[in-house]
Scaffold this motif. Structure first.
Motif, mmCIF file in Angstrom:
data_model
loop_
_atom_site.group_PDB
_atom_site.id
_atom_site.type_symbol
_atom_site.label_atom_id
_atom_site.label_comp_id
_atom_site.label_asym_id
_atom_site.label_seq_id
_atom_site.Cartn_x
_atom_site.Cartn_y
_atom_site.Cartn_z
ATOM 1 N N LEU A 129 -63.321 17.236 43.219
ATOM 2 C CA LEU A 129 -62.682 16.372 42.397
ATOM 3 C C LEU A 129 -61.636 15.778 43.386
ATOM 4 C CD1 LEU A 129 -61.407 17.908 38.962
ATOM 5 C CD2 LEU A 129 -62.728 15.802 39.338
ATOM 6 N N CYS A 130 -61.064 16.457 44.370
ATOM 7 C CA CYS A 130 -59.953 16.148 45.100
ATOM 8 C C CYS A 130 -60.287 15.188 46.335
ATOM 9 C CB CYS A 130 -59.214 17.157 45.618
ATOM 10 S SG CYS A 130 -58.482 18.013 44.189
ATOM 11 N N ASN A 131 -59.325 14.031 46.492
ATOM 12 C CA ASN A 131 -59.442 13.318 47.796
ATOM 13 C C ASN A 131 -58.782 14.234 48.874
ATOM 14 O OD1 ASN A 131 -58.594 11.299 45.221
ATOM 15 N ND2 ASN A 131 -60.328 10.473 46.587
ATOM 16 N N GLU B 202 -52.808 24.026 55.827
ATOM 17 C CA GLU B 202 -53.753 22.943 55.989
ATOM 18 C C GLU B 202 -53.753 21.759 55.119
ATOM 19 O OE1 GLU B 202 -55.703 21.071 57.918
ATOM 20 O OE2 GLU B 202 -56.635 22.907 58.891
ATOM 21 N N TYR B 203 -54.158 20.554 55.378
ATOM 22 C CA TYR B 203 -54.100 19.493 54.472
ATOM 23 C C TYR B 203 -54.956 18.415 54.876
ATOM 24 C CZ TYR B 203 -51.724 15.343 52.851
ATOM 25 O OH TYR B 203 -51.348 13.887 52.317
ATOM 26 N N GLY B 204 -55.531 17.884 54.140
ATOM 27 C CA GLY B 204 -56.612 16.835 54.204
ATOM 28 C C GLY B 204 -57.665 16.590 53.227
ATOM 29 N N PRO B 205 -58.522 15.896 53.632
ATOM 30 C CA PRO B 205 -59.837 15.742 52.623
ATOM 31 C C PRO B 205 -60.694 17.194 52.552
ATOM 32 C CG PRO B 205 -59.839 13.883 53.946
ATOM 33 C CD PRO B 205 -58.906 14.855 54.683
ATOM 34 N N PRO B 206 -61.047 17.566 51.453
ATOM 35 C CA PRO B 206 -61.906 18.808 51.592
ATOM 36 C C PRO B 206 -62.969 18.917 52.237
ATOM 37 C CG PRO B 206 -61.620 18.021 49.477
ATOM 38 C CD PRO B 206 -60.866 17.117 50.141
ATOM 39 N N GLY B 207 -63.611 17.842 52.477
ATOM 40 C CA GLY B 207 -64.925 17.870 53.389
ATOM 41 C C GLY B 207 -64.715 17.972 54.877
#
Lengths: 241, 291
Positions: free
Chosen positions: B205-207, B219-224
């Protein structure tokens, strides 16, 4: 009128919020069997005993007066305390606050609803006793004052209690004292001397016309004193909560 | 304003170096991030990581010791009815009136917000509770209660949604319904702040996600992107139809072999060694998210 917001700043009370909480509370009380029972049981017992039991020498409307005082010392106090503690425990109060309902709006709406239901109970006692005219007005005025004090006490307990069971453990002894003291006063002079200074004791004496020899100021003074103490307790609990 | 433009230009949530302690215990340490309109943001962390404290700071229920939390550009300590009306919440404790019906629960909040009752009816249908509108909440299942709480959160058409474990303990079909609703809200341009233990849900779901460990954003950022960043082996596992398992470096050196297998229709499955968010979290903190 102004109410306190959750961030501590002042803002104006909104009638829409108060009406919404009032409506919610009225519906909720009617569906809460445990609370509703308290509002019904005392008028019902008064009705049965007033017309079903006759004891020689018993004062007129003995059971109406007795159960009316028990009712005002028990039902509004328990209902208000249970309501507040339940709302805190189930986090519904938090949702109302996050929707912008202030504490003052909530207390006016919920307290107003319980006051209305309690007054309906008081009117039913008046009907059972067959009171009319000035007698009914005096009866209702005394009951209203007592119900108001009980609501303040119940509110103070509900606001300070962490959950429903904590609220019940405080509510039960408090309501027992205030609702049973007038009855116990009939059997013991020492209890009667103490009961004179409680609002339920005074209201019972007022309803029974048992104030002979007392200062005419005793009744309003005790009621005012009790109301002031309850209001201070409530204000402290409100700030604390 | 298009959703894409809102995404780029408006931050619904801004956190700058937020710190919070309870007594001597530091619950949040220097947390900085932002959530844009139309973004689904996932806050991941085990119990006690500081997720609930952060949500409480954002919604004005707690104040930060240091730093600043802003919603729609307003400091979270100074939120007014206007800002509260622009956000919806589904917390771990749903806060529903159990003796009232679904319809009555929504009507109460519709009256508070001063909006039409028909909006409540529309939302009940949208969350598939139209047939249960008159049912008291205490007769609903957990999934139905979650959907009712979501309907209540959507009453004002909020620009920001806070959701705490919205699908926790729900069956896959109900969880999928909630995911669909969240996607619809995202498409409408709403920002969604999600706290969850469910890695699959977050990845799907998450951006953007933030991994929170003992109050610190590790950690921080787009999951992929996060998962690719921690793909240390950078290899591909290729299973052929004859059962043979091949391990290829993902640097172009195995491209010829891969192409040959594909040409000859020999490929059964291909997997990369890219870790999932749970593995990344374990690598960063030495413990799992459910610990």
């Amino acid at each position: 009128m102004r109410g306190k917001r959750m961030d501590g700043r002042e803002r104006i009370l909104t009638g829409r919020h108060i009406r919404a909480v009032y409506g919610k509370q009225s519906l909720d009380t009617l569906r809460n069997k445990a609370i509703l029972l308290q509002f019904l049981i005392f008028p019902l017992m008064a009705l049965i005993l007033e017309y079903g039991v006759e004891i020689p020498g018993m004062e007129e409307h003995y059971f109406v007066h007795l159960f009316a005082v028990m009712f005002l010392g028990m039902a509004p106090l328990t209902a208000m305390s249970a309501l507040l503690s339940e709302e805190k425990e189930t986090h519904t109060l938090r949702m109302l606050h996050l929707a912008g309902v202030t504490s003052a709006e909530y207390l006016l709406g919920a307290g107003g609803s319980l006051l209305t239901i309690s007054l309906l109970g008081a009117v039913s006692f008046g009907a059972i006793g067959g009171f009319g005219g000035m007698t009914l007005l005096r009866f209702l005025a005394a009951m209203t004052a007592g119900i108001f004090i009980s609501l303040l006490l119940g509110g103070a307990i509900g606001l300070t209690a962490k959950n429903q069971s904590a609220a019940t453990s405080v509510t039960v002894p408090v309501m027992m004292i205030f609702s049973f003291l007038p009855m116990l006063a009939m059997f013991n002079d020492a209890v009667a001397a103490a009961a004179k200074f409680t609002y339920t004791g005074q209201i019972h004496r007022f309803l029974c016309g048992a104030q002979a020899g007392e200062s005419p100021w005793m009744f309003p003074a005790v009621l005012l004193g009790n109301a002031l103490a309850a209001a201070l307790l409530f204000a402290w609990a409100y700030r604390h909560a | 304003m298009s959703v894409e433009h809102m995404r780029q230009s408006v931050n619904c949530i801004e956190l700058y170096h937020v710190e919070k302690s309870f007594g001597r215990q530091r619950v949040l340490k220097d947390v900085t991030c932002s959530v844009a309109a139309g973004e689904i943001f996932g806050l991941l962390g085990p119990s006690g990581a500081g997720k609930t404290t952060l949500v409480k700071i954002l919604t004005g229920q707690l104040s930060a010791d240091r730093g600043e939390a802003r919603l729609f550009g307003v400091s979270s300590g100074r939120l007014s009815r206007r800002e509260y009306g622009r956000m919806g919440m589904v917390m771990d404790e749903l806060g529903l009136y159990e003796r009232l019906s679904c319809r009555e629960n929504l009507r109460l909040f519709a009256r508070i917000y001063g909006i039409s009752h028909s909006r409540g009816e529309e939302l009940l249908r949208r969350v598939d509770l139209g047939d249960f509108a008159g049912f008291p909440v205490n007769r609903l299942s957990k999934g139905m209660k979650q959907r009712l709480a979501l309907a209540r959160a959507l009453l004002t058409g909020p620009r920001l949604l806070f959701l705490d474990e919205p699908t926790s303990g729900l069956d896959p079909s109900t969880a999928a319904k909630i995911h669909r609703l969240l996607r619809e809200e995202q498409e409408r341009g709403a920002a969604i702040f999600l706290t969850t233990h469910n890695m699959e849900e977050a990845a799907k779901l998450c951006n953007n996600v933030a991994l929170l460990h003992q109050g610190e954003m590790v950690e921080y950022g787009p999951p992929g992107e996060i998962c690719r960043r921690y793909n240390h082996q950078n290899e591909i596992f290729l299973r052929k139809k004859d059962g043979t398992l091949l391990r290829l470096k993902n640097d172009g050196s195995g491209a010829d072999l891969l192409q040959a297998c594909a040409r000859e229709n020999q490929i059964e499955s291909i997997h990369s060694t890219e870790p999932d968010l749970e593995t990344v979290f374990m690598e960063l903190t030495g413990r799992g998210l459910l610990a």
